[in-house]
Structure formats: structure tokens, C-alpha cells
Design a protein around this motif. Structure first.
Motif, short mmCIF file in Angstrom:
data_model
loop_
_atom_site.label_atom_id
_atom_site.label_comp_id
_atom_site.label_asym_id
_atom_site.label_seq_id
_atom_site.Cartn_x
_atom_site.Cartn_y
_atom_site.Cartn_z
N ASN A 24 21.31 7.71 -58.28
CA ASN A 24 21.10 8.23 -59.63
C ASN A 24 20.50 9.64 -59.57
O ASN A 24 20.99 10.56 -60.23
CB ASN A 24 20.18 7.29 -60.41
CG ASN A 24 19.78 7.89 -61.75
OD1 ASN A 24 20.61 8.03 -62.64
ND2 ASN A 24 18.53 8.28 -61.87
N ASN A 25 19.46 9.81 -58.76
CA ASN A 25 18.81 11.12 -58.64
C ASN A 25 19.77 12.19 -58.14
O ASN A 25 19.78 13.32 -58.64
CB ASN A 25 17.60 11.04 -57.70
CG ASN A 25 16.40 10.38 -58.36
OD1 ASN A 25 16.51 9.83 -59.46
ND2 ASN A 25 15.26 10.44 -57.70
N ILE A 26 20.57 11.83 -57.14
CA ILE A 26 21.52 12.80 -56.56
C ILE A 26 22.60 13.14 -57.58
O ILE A 26 22.98 14.31 -57.73
CB ILE A 26 22.10 12.29 -55.22
CG1 ILE A 26 20.98 12.16 -54.18
CG2 ILE A 26 23.20 13.23 -54.72
CD1 ILE A 26 21.38 11.49 -52.87
N LEU A 41 21.25 15.51 -60.10
CA LEU A 41 21.13 16.83 -59.47
C LEU A 41 22.50 17.53 -59.43
O LEU A 41 22.62 18.69 -59.83
CB LEU A 41 20.58 16.63 -58.05
CG LEU A 41 20.52 17.84 -57.13
CD1 LEU A 41 19.50 18.85 -57.63
CD2 LEU A 41 20.14 17.39 -55.72
N LEU A 42 23.51 16.80 -58.98
CA LEU A 42 24.85 17.38 -58.84
C LEU A 42 25.43 17.81 -60.19
O LEU A 42 26.11 18.83 -60.28
CB LEU A 42 25.79 16.39 -58.15
CG LEU A 42 25.49 16.07 -56.69
CD1 LEU A 42 26.36 14.92 -56.21
CD2 LEU A 42 25.68 17.30 -55.82
N SER A 43 25.16 17.03 -61.24
CA SER A 43 25.77 17.31 -62.54
C SER A 43 25.21 18.59 -63.17
O SER A 43 25.79 19.12 -64.11
CB SER A 43 25.59 16.13 -63.49
OG SER A 43 24.23 15.95 -63.79
N HIS A 44 24.10 19.11 -62.62
CA HIS A 44 23.54 20.37 -63.12
C HIS A 44 24.02 21.57 -62.32
O HIS A 44 23.62 22.70 -62.61
CB HIS A 44 22.01 20.31 -63.11
CG HIS A 44 21.47 19.46 -64.21
ND1 HIS A 44 21.20 18.12 -64.05
CD2 HIS A 44 21.19 19.75 -65.51
CE1 HIS A 44 20.76 17.62 -65.20
NE2 HIS A 44 20.74 18.58 -66.09
N ALA A 86 21.26 20.77 -50.09
CA ALA A 86 20.82 19.85 -49.04
C ALA A 86 19.31 19.60 -49.16
O ALA A 86 18.85 18.46 -49.07
CB ALA A 86 21.17 20.40 -47.66
N LYS A 87 18.53 20.67 -49.37
CA LYS A 87 17.07 20.53 -49.54
C LYS A 87 16.75 19.69 -50.77
O LYS A 87 15.86 18.84 -50.74
CB LYS A 87 16.43 21.91 -49.72
CG LYS A 87 16.13 22.62 -48.42
CD LYS A 87 15.35 23.91 -48.70
CE LYS A 87 15.24 24.74 -47.44
NZ LYS A 87 15.10 26.16 -47.69
N GLU A 88 17.48 19.94 -51.86
CA GLU A 88 17.22 19.23 -53.11
C GLU A 88 17.60 17.75 -52.99
O GLU A 88 16.91 16.89 -53.52
CB GLU A 88 17.97 19.90 -54.27
CG GLU A 88 17.42 21.27 -54.60
CD GLU A 88 18.30 22.06 -55.57
OE1 GLU A 88 17.76 22.97 -56.22
OE2 GLU A 88 19.52 21.78 -55.67
N ILE A 89 18.69 17.45 -52.27
CA ILE A 89 19.10 16.06 -52.07
C ILE A 89 18.02 15.32 -51.28
O ILE A 89 17.66 14.19 -51.61
CB ILE A 89 20.48 15.97 -51.36
CG1 ILE A 89 21.58 16.38 -52.35
CG2 ILE A 89 20.73 14.56 -50.81
CD1 ILE A 89 22.97 16.45 -51.73
N LYS A 90 17.49 15.98 -50.25
CA LYS A 90 16.41 15.37 -49.46
C LYS A 90 15.23 15.04 -50.37
O LYS A 90 14.69 13.92 -50.33
CB LYS A 90 15.98 16.35 -48.36
CG LYS A 90 14.87 15.85 -47.46
CD LYS A 90 14.62 16.88 -46.38
CE LYS A 90 13.41 16.60 -45.56
NZ LYS A 90 13.26 17.60 -44.48
#
Length: 141
Positions: free
Chosen positions: A60-62, A65-68, A84-88
Motif C-alpha cells: 500500500n505504501n509503495i 508513493l508510485l502514484s505521486h 529506491a530510497k523512498e521505497i526503502k
């Protein structure tokens, strides 16, 4: 060689592939979407079990993040590195682990001008159970 690598107590990396993400991007001028394959590299096999438990929240979080993101952001190398940093960060949040923002190199180079920063830099770099985020595929249409 490899034998020495293992005898020194190094464990081989553990990879946790996530199901691919398909998401509408934030581009306003056109309907763009991305299909993104993400694999998390973790430092401990046991942590993989924890990840599986939290997977719905992590996905859900990823996805959020991707949809923005816009196609332009995802196409650039800097954009991918930032993602990559934000996904982590987003993958660790459901587990109650907060990733500290790394200081910019510019701020580090500027440490003579800001002596307060020096104390902060002395602290060992924080280590996280997710050591890296790899993209197995990234298609934008």
C-alpha cells in the motif's frame, strides 16, 4: 574466493521479490502508467518472514508513493535513485522503523561553515534490515 567469503562469516544476500506494481502516474497532460518490479535486498533470512506479515501495508505504501510520481521523474536516473530510497523508507514504516534522511553531500562538504553538523556526522551510519532496493523491471507507457 567464495569459500573464504563464507568462512569469514559473510552470509550471502537475501532477495525478496515483490509482486509487480502497476500504477497510474501523476502526469496531468496524459494518461501514463508504470509497471514496476521491485526486489528488496535484506540482511537476514528471518527478516523476510516479518516482511511477508507486513506485506499488505508495505505494498500500500509503495503504491501510494508510485502514484505521486510522473513519467519524467521515473525516467531519470536521479528519479530512480530517489525512488529506491523512498521505497526503502516506505517499506520499513509499517514495521515501526523510521529511516533517517541522509545528509546531502553538499551539507557534509559545508561542515566547516556549520560546526554543529560535525557532531551529527560522527555517529555511525544507521543500518536497516533492508539494505537495498533493486528494480527488476520498470516500464512506463
Amino acid at each position: 574466493g567464495v569459500a573464504r567469503f563464507y568462512s569469514m562469516g559473510y552470509a550471502p544476500p537475501v532477495f525478496v521479490p515483490l509482486d509487480p506494481f502497476t500504477v497510474n502516474l501523476a502526469d496531468r497532460e496524459s494518461e501514463r502508467y508504470a509497471q514496476i518490479g521491485v526486489t528488496l535486498e535484506i540482511d537476514d533470512v528471518k527478516f523476510g518472514d516479518t516482511l511477508k506479515i507486513y506485506m499488505p501495508a508495505i505494498r500500500n505504501n509503495i503504491l501510494m508513493l508510485l502514484s505521486h510520481k510522473t513519467a519524467t521523474e521515473l525516467l531519470s536516473l536521479e528519479g530512480k535513485q530517489k525512488l529506491a530510497k523512498e521505497i526503502k523508507r516506505e517499506a520499513l514504516l509499517p514495521l515501526g522503523i523510521e529511516v533517517e534522511e541522509e545528509e546531502d553531500e553538499a551539507a557534509a562538504a559545508d561542515k566547516e561553515a556549520a560546526p554543529k553538523k560535525k557532531k551529527k556526522k560522527k555517529r555511525a551510519a544507521a543500518t536497516y534490515p533492508i539494505t537495498a532496493v533493486h528494480f527488476s523491471n520498470l516500464i512506463i507507457q
